[in-house]
Design a protein around this motif. Structure first.
Motif, short mmCIF file in Angstrom:
data_model
loop_
_atom_site.label_atom_id
_atom_site.label_comp_id
_atom_site.label_asym_id
_atom_site.label_seq_id
_atom_site.Cartn_x
_atom_site.Cartn_y
_atom_site.Cartn_z
N ILE A 5 0.84 -1.20 0.00
CA ILE A 5 0.00 0.00 0.00
C ILE A 5 0.88 1.25 0.00
CG2 ILE A 5 -1.67 1.35 1.34
CD1 ILE A 5 -3.01 -1.32 2.11
N LYS A 6 1.96 1.25 0.78
CA LYS A 6 2.88 2.39 0.77
C LYS A 6 3.44 2.62 -0.63
CE LYS A 6 4.60 2.07 5.52
NZ LYS A 6 5.76 1.74 6.37
N LEU A 10 -0.24 1.79 9.04
CA LEU A 10 -0.27 2.79 7.97
C LEU A 10 -0.79 4.13 8.49
CD1 LEU A 10 -1.61 0.54 5.09
CD2 LEU A 10 0.59 1.72 5.08
N GLU A 11 -1.76 4.07 9.37
CA GLU A 11 -2.28 5.31 9.94
C GLU A 11 -1.24 5.94 10.86
OE1 GLU A 11 -6.40 7.14 11.68
OE2 GLU A 11 -6.13 4.97 11.80
N ARG A 12 -0.61 5.13 11.68
CA ARG A 12 0.43 5.63 12.60
C ARG A 12 1.57 6.30 11.82
NH1 ARG A 12 3.46 1.02 14.30
NH2 ARG A 12 4.61 1.56 12.43
N ASP A 13 1.92 5.73 10.67
CA ASP A 13 3.02 6.26 9.86
C ASP A 13 2.60 7.43 8.96
OD1 ASP A 13 4.61 4.33 11.03
OD2 ASP A 13 4.59 2.98 9.31
N GLY A 14 1.30 7.79 9.00
CA GLY A 14 0.84 8.96 8.28
C GLY A 14 0.46 8.74 6.82
N TYR A 15 0.24 7.50 6.42
CA TYR A 15 -0.14 7.22 5.04
C TYR A 15 -1.64 7.25 4.81
CZ TYR A 15 4.63 5.84 3.94
OH TYR A 15 5.98 5.85 3.73
N ILE A 16 -2.41 6.86 5.84
CA ILE A 16 -3.86 6.83 5.69
C ILE A 16 -4.53 7.48 6.90
CG2 ILE A 16 -3.78 4.72 4.29
CD1 ILE A 16 -4.91 3.19 6.73
N GLU A 17 -5.81 7.80 6.72
CA GLU A 17 -6.65 8.29 7.80
C GLU A 17 -7.86 7.39 7.86
OE1 GLU A 17 -6.30 13.02 7.90
OE2 GLU A 17 -7.00 12.26 5.96
#
Length: 130
Positions: free
Chosen positions: A21-22, A60-67
């Protein structure tokens, strides 16, 4: 969105999902605001546990890629490419330290490391261009 899980990867399934996903986000294939499949749907499509997809989405949310929004789903977040690159460089440096430790134990010279890296880099470029 095509996610391919490989049992022979050696990486946990949630990491395989995160990495793919990244990569889709960084390549621009998934753009800001794009809705991701629900955790339940992705788990069903990949035939894996919902706990695994939940872990991937949380990371992914923690790493700032998704909300993620309760009741609405998860969406691609606007990505700060410089911040992503900086995080990647930090991870690369950590891996390089591990390589240097192993090389020191095996008495592999700096020149041998550089040559091996050059060969691997060129092979990877060929694969990517195929």
């Amino acid at each position: 969105m095509d996610i391919i899980i490989t049992n022979s990867s050696g990486k946990p399934i949630y990491e395989q999902i995160e990495d793919q996903i990244k990569a889709l986000i960084m390549s621009g294939e998934l753009t800001e605001g794009t809705a991701l499949p629900s955790m339940r749907l992705l788990a069903k499509e990949l035939r894996i546990s919902i706990i695994t997809t939940k872990r991937a989405y949380e990371d992914l949310e923690r790493d700032g890629y998704i909300e993620s929004y309760t009741g609405k789903g998860s969406f691609v977040k606007g990505v700060n490419h410089e911040m992503v690159k900086e995080n990647a460089m930090f991870e690369i440096e950590d891996l390089m330290e591990q390589i240097l430790d192993k090389a020191g134990q095996a008495r592999v010279s700096y020149e041998e490391l550089l040559e091996r890296f050059r060969i691997l880099y060129e092979e990877k470029e060929k694969q990517d261009n195929e």
